[in-house]
Design a protein around this motif. Structure first.
Motif, PDB file in Angstrom:
ATOM      1  N   GLU A  48       0.820  -1.211   0.000  1.00  0.00           N
ATOM      2  CA  GLU A  48       0.000   0.000   0.000  1.00  0.00           C
ATOM      3  C   GLU A  48       0.854   1.260   0.000  1.00  0.00           C
ATOM      4  N   TYR A  49       2.032   1.187   0.589  1.00  0.00           N
ATOM      5  CA  TYR A  49       2.902   2.349   0.674  1.00  0.00           C
ATOM      6  C   TYR A  49       4.226   2.116  -0.060  1.00  0.00           C
ATOM      7  N   ASP A  50       4.181   1.317  -1.120  1.00  0.00           N
ATOM      8  CA  ASP A  50       5.355   1.095  -1.972  1.00  0.00           C
ATOM      9  C   ASP A  50       6.560   0.603  -1.173  1.00  0.00           C
ATOM     10  N   GLY A  51       6.341  -0.276  -0.242  1.00  0.00           N
ATOM     11  CA  GLY A  51       7.443  -0.867   0.501  1.00  0.00           C
ATOM     12  C   GLY A  51       7.813  -0.145   1.778  1.00  0.00           C
ATOM     13  N   PHE A  52       7.258   1.037   2.051  1.00  0.00           N
ATOM     14  CA  PHE A  52       7.570   1.762   3.282  1.00  0.00           C
ATOM     15  C   PHE A  52       6.689   1.250   4.408  1.00  0.00           C
ATOM     16  N   TYR A  53       7.328   0.899   5.485  1.00  0.00           N
ATOM     17  CA  TYR A  53       6.610   0.382   6.649  1.00  0.00           C
ATOM     18  C   TYR A  53       6.198   1.576   7.505  1.00  0.00           C
ATOM     19  N   VAL A  54       5.081   2.184   7.167  1.00  0.00           N
ATOM     20  CA  VAL A  54       4.654   3.428   7.786  1.00  0.00           C
ATOM     21  C   VAL A  54       4.275   3.212   9.247  1.00  0.00           C
ATOM     22  N   GLY A  55       4.690   4.153  10.102  1.00  0.00           N
ATOM     23  CA  GLY A  55       4.291   4.138  11.492  1.00  0.00           C
ATOM     24  C   GLY A  55       5.299   3.510  12.430  1.00  0.00           C
ATOM     25  N   ASP A  56       6.385   2.963  11.935  1.00  0.00           N
ATOM     26  CA  ASP A  56       7.395   2.347  12.785  1.00  0.00           C
ATOM     27  C   ASP A  56       8.492   3.374  13.069  1.00  0.00           C
ATOM     28  N   PRO A  57       8.603   3.876  14.309  1.00  0.00           N
ATOM     29  CA  PRO A  57       9.620   4.893  14.606  1.00  0.00           C
ATOM     30  C   PRO A  57      11.049   4.406  14.468  1.00  0.00           C
ATOM     31  N   ASP A  58      11.250   3.083  14.504  1.00  0.00           N
ATOM     32  CA  ASP A  58      12.603   2.553  14.322  1.00  0.00           C
ATOM     33  C   ASP A  58      13.083   2.696  12.885  1.00  0.00           C
ATOM     34  N   GLU A  60      12.698   5.524  11.107  1.00  0.00           N
ATOM     35  CA  GLU A  60      12.763   6.960  10.847  1.00  0.00           C
ATOM     36  C   GLU A  60      14.061   7.516  11.435  1.00  0.00           C
ATOM     37  N   ILE A  61      14.754   8.337  10.654  1.00  0.00           N
ATOM     38  CA  ILE A  61      15.988   8.971  11.097  1.00  0.00           C
ATOM     39  C   ILE A  61      15.867  10.479  10.889  1.00  0.00           C
ATOM     40  N   PHE A  62      16.294  11.235  11.901  1.00  0.00           N
ATOM     41  CA  PHE A  62      16.221  12.690  11.849  1.00  0.00           C
ATOM     42  C   PHE A  62      17.621  13.287  12.007  1.00  0.00           C
ATOM     43  N   HIS A  63      17.881  14.329  11.227  1.00  0.00           N
ATOM     44  CA  HIS A  63      19.162  15.032  11.282  1.00  0.00           C
ATOM     45  C   HIS A  63      18.873  16.504  11.582  1.00  0.00           C
ATOM     46  N   GLU A  64      19.428  16.990  12.685  1.00  0.00           N
ATOM     47  CA  GLU A  64      19.159  18.359  13.138  1.00  0.00           C
ATOM     48  C   GLU A  64      20.476  19.119  13.305  1.00  0.00           C
ATOM     49  N   ILE A  65      20.510  20.367  12.802  1.00  0.00           N
ATOM     50  CA  ILE A  65      21.678  21.236  12.942  1.00  0.00           C
ATOM     51  C   ILE A  65      21.211  22.625  13.360  1.00  0.00           C
ATOM     52  N   THR A 111      16.643   9.004  16.312  1.00  0.00           N
ATOM     53  CA  THR A 111      15.420   8.329  15.918  1.00  0.00           C
ATOM     54  C   THR A 111      14.441   8.378  17.076  1.00  0.00           C
ATOM     55  N   ASN A 112      13.172   8.290  16.763  1.00  0.00           N
ATOM     56  CA  ASN A 112      12.142   8.232  17.811  1.00  0.00           C
ATOM     57  C   ASN A 112      11.885   6.816  18.292  1.00  0.00           C
ATOM     58  N   GLY A 113      12.585   5.862  17.699  1.00  0.00           N
ATOM     59  CA  GLY A 113      12.406   4.480  18.109  1.00  0.00           C
ATOM     60  C   GLY A 113      13.321   4.110  19.266  1.00  0.00           C
TER      61      GLY A 113
END
Length: 205
Positions: A48-58, A60-65, A111-113
């Protein structure tokens, strides 16, 4: 001739006046960057999402500067005013200065996971805080028109240009996340120009 401000109420002023200025100035310039990435788990396909496992915080990666430039220094300049009529005037102001730039830099990947993201080389958390002191140059030009409302108040509209060199920008701090020493090295060789229209009021006493 009429008075500079209220046609007779403020005394005679010449048609053209020029004054010099000098002093200490402080300017703070902040620049932030934030990037979010979501990746697929090949072991759990989701058509349904082209292979992306939506909703799993593990997954997801965030980069902040965050980069803050604190400029403090000495400047010289001049103000020029030309009296067009009793209440209308044209003006041009300029100044230039040398500044010490204290730069504070914060960068992390997270990550939020569950678990933390760490540097590959030493296993430390991928979070870095560093500072640097450098020399910056700042120049400013403002040109516009003024309308004298009273002897003590003038309304202004102008075009303003502010140029700064020797500053750190957030996107210039992006580099391979090898270790804290590599990521924490601050690049402060960038320049920027800010310009636009401004309106204001001036009071004298």
């Amino acid at each position: 001739p009429c008075g500079y401000a209220a046609c007779g109420g403020c005394g005679f002023q010449p048609s053209f006046a020029m004054t010099g200025l000098c002093g200490v100035r402080y300017l703070r310039f902040d620049d932030d960057f934030f990037n979010a990435i979501q990746f697929a788990d090949p072991s759990v396909p989701d058509p349904e999402y082209d292979g992306f496992y939506v909703g799993d915080p593990d997954l997801e990666i965030f980069h902040e500067i965050n980069v803050d430039n604190h400029l403090t220094g000495f400047q010289l300049g001049c103000n020029m005013d030309y009296l067009v009529s009793c209440k209308w005037s044209l003006f041009c102001n300029s100044n230039f200065g040398i500044y010490g730039n204290h730069i504070s830099h914060y960068q992390r990947v997270f990550t939020n996971g569950a678990g933390n993201i760490r540097f590959v080389t030493d296993g430390a958390d991928a979070t870095v805080r560093t500072t640097k002191d450098d020399v910056s140059f700042l120049g400013e030009l403002r040109a516009g028109a003024g309308y004298q409302v009273s002897c003590n108040c003038r309304l202004t509209a102008a075009y303003r240009v502010l140029a700064i060199s020797g500053v750190a920008l957030s996107v210039d701090q992006i580099r391979p996340f090898d270790n804290a020493a590599v990521v924490g090295a601050i690049d402060s060789q960038q320049s920027l120009i800010l310009h636009g229209l401004q309106a204001g009021a001036e009071f004298k006493y």
